[in-house]
Design an enzyme around this catalytic site. Sequence first.
Site, PDB file in Angstrom:
ATOM      1  N   ASP A   1      32.778  47.299  50.194  1.00  0.00           N
ATOM      2  CA  ASP A   1      32.447  46.062  49.342  1.00  0.00           C
ATOM      3  C   ASP A   1      33.896  45.203  49.406  1.00  0.00           C
ATOM      4  O   ASP A   1      35.065  45.640  49.568  1.00  0.00           O
ATOM      5  CB  ASP A   1      32.429  46.467  47.813  1.00  0.00           C
ATOM      6  CG  ASP A   1      32.236  45.373  46.865  1.00  0.00           C
ATOM      7  OD1 ASP A   1      31.191  44.542  46.935  1.00  0.00           O
ATOM      8  OD2 ASP A   1      33.153  45.219  46.066  1.00  0.00           O
TER       9      ASP A   1
ATOM     10  N   GLU B   1      31.019  44.182  53.604  1.00  0.00           N
ATOM     11  CA  GLU B   1      30.553  42.693  53.160  1.00  0.00           C
ATOM     12  C   GLU B   1      31.908  41.823  53.060  1.00  0.00           C
ATOM     13  O   GLU B   1      32.777  41.994  52.250  1.00  0.00           O
ATOM     14  CB  GLU B   1      30.277  43.062  51.680  1.00  0.00           C
ATOM     15  CG  GLU B   1      29.708  41.663  51.009  1.00  0.00           C
ATOM     16  CD  GLU B   1      30.592  41.441  49.752  1.00  0.00           C
ATOM     17  OE1 GLU B   1      30.425  40.186  49.134  1.00  0.00           O
ATOM     18  OE2 GLU B   1      31.218  42.410  49.068  1.00  0.00           O
TER      19      GLU B   1
END
Length: 367
Positions: A234, A264
């Site tokens: 993340d 991400e």
Amino acid sequence: MSDQNGVMMQYFHWYLPDDGSLWNQVAKQAEELAKIGVTSIWLPPAYKGTAGGMDVGYGIYDLFDLGEFDQKGSIRTKYGTKDEYIRAIKAAQKVGINVYADVVFNHKLGADREEEMEATPFNTENRNQAIGEYQHIKAWTHFTFEGRKGKYSTMEWHWWHFDAIDYNVYNEGEDAIYLLKGKSFDKDVDLEKGNFDYLMGCDLDMRNSEVQGELKYWGEWVYDTTHVDGFRFDAVKHVSAGFFPGWLEHVRHHAKRDLFAVGEYWSYEVETLNNFIAITEGKVDLFDAPLHLNFHLASQAGQDYDLSQIFDNTLVKDQPTLAVTFVDNHDSQPLQSLESIVEAWFKPLAYALILLRQGRISLYFLR
């Protein structure tokens, strides 16, 4: 690495009910998913967040609590218990589906105690600009994990394990990011706001040797506990890019297998994504956010959009073997800060377009 042209399903979204049922649902539907061609699933963060059983998982509190300890008002997470999580992983793997765990290394939230320290306030919109003097502050930075009582790890987190926070008890009204004593913002992060190292909560100091050691140990522990097949990282734009290859190689060496990894990096500038890939030596795939933007714009423009340009300035065009293409995900949902919906009429066309390109496809689960 897993199959290059596989189909990954993101098996969650922001607005799932907080009834603790998701892990059991994964186990129940695994065989059906395999039959329709899903080759891997990306599961949401499985550890305890600051909102306990209601936390989507990105308000990370305790990496070692997978729904096992009474912390933050709940034993289970939003998605279920530790035992249910492990059973879900095994059920998916039994029918040939790889399972990827969501990993949040950027920050911690929900500290158990306050601490005093020294820091300099910086402009929230320009992290290169100090807006005040070096000063004493007080903030929630001491994580004791009292519900876990030292099981799996005895490390407590203190202010010196972080480099910045955005809250000061002594001046609650000030809009500032406080760079802590002896710290500096990480390098090799996104340059938005001058330096986008700081995102939220207590920002981990990736140059701290104790932090590095604990995260590597956690990687060993979580693999031994769950035997996942890889990781979705993340918010990689907010973490020094150089951290990820070392962590990943450490866990791969421990697991004695080639674990998949995708990051991400939410940026619409493809050169920014290419830069991250260069720093990480191609060891971490990236979601193709620029392609998602093109899909969003095309769905808004309708017949006025030139489809011959839809792959321009995308990662799948530049580096197809390292691109994970997607149409929508949890971040692009309505009411999210990155809301950028692909209209329903265009979604079948978008999926058809990415089916014709080399690269891994990410489907989006919506119940």
